[in-house]
Design a protein around this motif. Structure first.
Motif, PDB file in Angstrom:
ATOM      1  N   HIS A  17       0.770  -1.241   0.000  1.00  0.00           N
ATOM      2  CA  HIS A  17       0.000   0.000   0.000  1.00  0.00           C
ATOM      3  C   HIS A  17       0.807   1.301   0.000  1.00  0.00           C
ATOM      4  CE1 HIS A  17      -3.800  -2.128   0.501  1.00  0.00           C
ATOM      5  NE2 HIS A  17      -3.222  -2.871   1.428  1.00  0.00           N
ATOM      6  N   LYS A  18       2.081   1.273   0.353  1.00  0.00           N
ATOM      7  CA  LYS A  18       2.883   2.500   0.354  1.00  0.00           C
ATOM      8  C   LYS A  18       3.724   2.556  -0.914  1.00  0.00           C
ATOM      9  CE  LYS A  18       3.379   3.294   5.361  1.00  0.00           C
ATOM     10  NZ  LYS A  18       4.360   3.495   6.464  1.00  0.00           N
ATOM     11  N   ILE A  19       3.509   3.585  -1.726  1.00  0.00           N
ATOM     12  CA  ILE A  19       4.182   3.650  -3.026  1.00  0.00           C
ATOM     13  C   ILE A  19       5.501   4.415  -2.993  1.00  0.00           C
ATOM     14  CG2 ILE A  19       2.027   3.407  -4.293  1.00  0.00           C
ATOM     15  CD1 ILE A  19       2.072   6.419  -4.789  1.00  0.00           C
ATOM     16  N   ASN A  20       5.864   4.963  -1.833  1.00  0.00           N
ATOM     17  CA  ASN A  20       7.160   5.623  -1.680  1.00  0.00           C
ATOM     18  C   ASN A  20       8.010   4.781  -0.733  1.00  0.00           C
ATOM     19  OD1 ASN A  20       9.375   7.202  -1.131  1.00  0.00           O
ATOM     20  ND2 ASN A  20       8.223   9.058  -0.656  1.00  0.00           N
ATOM     21  N   PRO A  21       9.038   4.093  -1.241  1.00  0.00           N
ATOM     22  CA  PRO A  21       9.820   3.200  -0.380  1.00  0.00           C
ATOM     23  C   PRO A  21      10.519   3.928   0.762  1.00  0.00           C
ATOM     24  CG  PRO A  21      10.938   3.527  -2.479  1.00  0.00           C
ATOM     25  CD  PRO A  21       9.565   4.129  -2.620  1.00  0.00           C
ATOM     26  N   GLN A  22      10.745   5.228   0.603  1.00  0.00           N
ATOM     27  CA  GLN A  22      11.386   5.993   1.675  1.00  0.00           C
ATOM     28  C   GLN A  22      10.464   6.133   2.881  1.00  0.00           C
ATOM     29  OE1 GLN A  22      14.567   6.784   1.533  1.00  0.00           O
ATOM     30  NE2 GLN A  22      14.697   5.939  -0.530  1.00  0.00           N
ATOM     31  N   GLN A  23       9.190   5.825   2.711  1.00  0.00           N
ATOM     32  CA  GLN A  23       8.231   5.921   3.817  1.00  0.00           C
ATOM     33  C   GLN A  23       7.957   4.572   4.462  1.00  0.00           C
ATOM     34  OE1 GLN A  23       4.888   7.941   1.928  1.00  0.00           O
ATOM     35  NE2 GLN A  23       5.673   9.922   2.573  1.00  0.00           N
ATOM     36  N   TRP A  24       8.624   3.521   3.990  1.00  0.00           N
ATOM     37  CA  TRP A  24       8.496   2.222   4.647  1.00  0.00           C
ATOM     38  C   TRP A  24       9.266   2.274   5.956  1.00  0.00           C
ATOM     39  CZ3 TRP A  24       9.168  -2.418   0.757  1.00  0.00           C
ATOM     40  CH2 TRP A  24       8.251  -2.269  -0.294  1.00  0.00           C
ATOM     41  N   LEU A  25       8.626   1.934   7.045  1.00  0.00           N
ATOM     42  CA  LEU A  25       9.269   1.939   8.354  1.00  0.00           C
ATOM     43  C   LEU A  25       9.934   0.603   8.674  1.00  0.00           C
ATOM     44  CD1 LEU A  25       6.468   3.685  10.479  1.00  0.00           C
ATOM     45  CD2 LEU A  25       8.371   4.744   9.223  1.00  0.00           C
ATOM     46  N   SER A  26       9.491  -0.460   8.050  1.00  0.00           N
ATOM     47  CA  SER A  26       9.894  -1.816   8.436  1.00  0.00           C
ATOM     48  C   SER A  26      11.214  -2.262   7.838  1.00  0.00           C
ATOM     49  CB  SER A  26       8.802  -2.812   8.037  1.00  0.00           C
ATOM     50  OG  SER A  26       8.564  -2.747   6.640  1.00  0.00           O
ATOM     51  N   VAL A  27      11.791  -1.500   6.905  1.00  0.00           N
ATOM     52  CA  VAL A  27      13.006  -1.931   6.214  1.00  0.00           C
ATOM     53  C   VAL A  27      14.059  -0.826   6.210  1.00  0.00           C
ATOM     54  CG1 VAL A  27      11.603  -3.384   4.693  1.00  0.00           C
ATOM     55  CG2 VAL A  27      12.371  -1.138   3.889  1.00  0.00           C
ATOM     56  N   VAL A  28      15.300  -1.232   5.952  1.00  0.00           N
ATOM     57  CA  VAL A  28      16.373  -0.292   5.630  1.00  0.00           C
ATOM     58  C   VAL A  28      16.341  -0.152   4.118  1.00  0.00           C
ATOM     59  CG1 VAL A  28      18.827   0.206   5.781  1.00  0.00           C
ATOM     60  CG2 VAL A  28      17.720  -1.100   7.603  1.00  0.00           C
ATOM     61  N   THR A  29      15.706   0.889   3.639  1.00  0.00           N
ATOM     62  CA  THR A  29      15.326   0.977   2.228  1.00  0.00           C
ATOM     63  C   THR A  29      16.497   0.773   1.278  1.00  0.00           C
ATOM     64  OG1 THR A  29      13.597   2.537   2.857  1.00  0.00           O
ATOM     65  CG2 THR A  29      14.139   2.392   0.524  1.00  0.00           C
ATOM     66  N   GLU A  30      17.631   1.429   1.538  1.00  0.00           N
ATOM     67  CA  GLU A  30      18.751   1.367   0.605  1.00  0.00           C
ATOM     68  C   GLU A  30      19.383  -0.017   0.547  1.00  0.00           C
ATOM     69  OE1 GLU A  30      18.326   3.611   2.966  1.00  0.00           O
ATOM     70  OE2 GLU A  30      17.726   5.315   1.717  1.00  0.00           O
ATOM     71  N   LYS A  31      19.300  -0.770   1.627  1.00  0.00           N
ATOM     72  CA  LYS A  31      19.913  -2.089   1.685  1.00  0.00           C
ATOM     73  C   LYS A  31      18.936  -3.224   1.368  1.00  0.00           C
ATOM     74  CE  LYS A  31      23.542  -1.185   5.115  1.00  0.00           C
ATOM     75  NZ  LYS A  31      24.113  -1.638   6.414  1.00  0.00           N
ATOM     76  N   PHE A  32      17.656  -2.957   1.466  1.00  0.00           N
ATOM     77  CA  PHE A  32      16.663  -4.028   1.419  1.00  0.00           C
ATOM     78  C   PHE A  32      16.727  -4.839   0.127  1.00  0.00           C
ATOM     79  CE2 PHE A  32      12.501  -5.650   0.163  1.00  0.00           C
ATOM     80  CZ  PHE A  32      12.256  -6.501   1.229  1.00  0.00           C
ATOM     81  N   ARG A  33      16.712  -6.157   0.293  1.00  0.00           N
ATOM     82  CA  ARG A  33      16.626  -7.091  -0.832  1.00  0.00           C
ATOM     83  C   ARG A  33      15.701  -8.237  -0.433  1.00  0.00           C
ATOM     84  NH1 ARG A  33      18.753  -3.255  -2.387  1.00  0.00           N
ATOM     85  NH2 ARG A  33      20.554  -3.002  -3.771  1.00  0.00           N
ATOM     86  N   MET A  34      14.924  -8.733  -1.383  1.00  0.00           N
ATOM     87  CA  MET A  34      14.013  -9.845  -1.151  1.00  0.00           C
ATOM     88  C   MET A  34      14.167 -10.866  -2.267  1.00  0.00           C
ATOM     89  SD  MET A  34       9.844  -9.847  -0.703  1.00  0.00           S
ATOM     90  CE  MET A  34       9.507  -9.619  -2.468  1.00  0.00           C
TER      91      MET A  34
END
Length: 219
Positions: A72-89
């Motif tokens: 639901h959040k389209i701006n990854p910089q507003q995700w609280l649950s992850v370290v945006t720059e490092k995140f990988r899945m």
């Protein structure tokens, strides 16, 4: 802090409704998400009830917050649950995806890939979302079963399930409960933000159950 004082958890490791409520300036995909409809079915059908403050409960909340933000959040910089720059899945040892990839393509597409019964390269975020929400109108729920290894590398077992009550493409609903059980490994920081997560599950078994019925338009 004394040992008798409870440790205050970061917002993203609490109930996801608290995260949703803190929505000042959040760029939502289609407005603030409302889980009230699906929550009632999840509460009736869940198998686990983790003790508040336990590692199981904390991990459960963190993953549910991540799933909500990824959808639901389209701006990854507003995700609280992850370290945006490092995140990988990644899934089943496959390609690693960034938070922006998740936003652009959607978790269903990244999880399932191209198979006999589903081709993610031919689906968009919206088409995949609508396809599975049609098949599971009461929700395709998720719960953590157990944490097998503590931070910083959290290994946990989980289940996804839902009542197959709507068409999946040309395949008629059977009304049965379709369940996926899987294992994930999440690398987290000291403040419980996700840096990477690997998922392992049998996606072919899931799709085979959805396509086992007769096609309603060709029966």
């Amino acid at each position: 802090m004394s040992q008798t004082q409870p440790v205050e958890l970061p917002l993203w490791a609490r109930d996801r409704e608290e995260v949703i409520a803190m929505d000042a300036s959040v760029e939502w995909r289609e407005g603030r998400p409302d889980y009230s409809h699906t929550n009632q079915f999840r509460e009736q059908e869940r198998q686990c009830n983790h003790a508040e403050g336990s590692l199981n409960a904390i991990a459960h909340n963190l993953v549910r917050t991540f799933e909500m933000e990824a959808t639901h959040k389209i701006n990854p910089q507003q995700w609280l649950s992850v370290v945006t720059e490092k995140f990988r899945m990644s899934t089943n040892g496959g390609k690693q995806y960034t938070a922006q990839d998740v936003i652009d393509v959607g978790t269903y597409n990244l999880f399932l890939g191209d198979t006999e019964h589903y081709r993610s390269t031919e689906e968009t975020f919206d088409s995949s979302y609508n396809l599975f929400h049609t098949a599971f109108p009461e929700g395709f729920h998720w719960e953590l079963i157990a944490v097998l290894s503590p931070p910083p590398n959290v290994v946990f077992k989980w289940r996804h399930w839902g009542q197959f009550k709507g068409n999946f493409k040309d395949f008629a609903p059977t009304g049965e409960t379709i369940e996926i059980v899987g294992l994930s490994v999440a690398s987290v920081t000291e403040d419980l933000k996700i840096e990477s997560v690997e998922h392992f599950f049998d996606n072919s078994a899931f799709l085979n159950k959805l396509t086992a019925s007769k096609c309603p338009f060709h029966s």
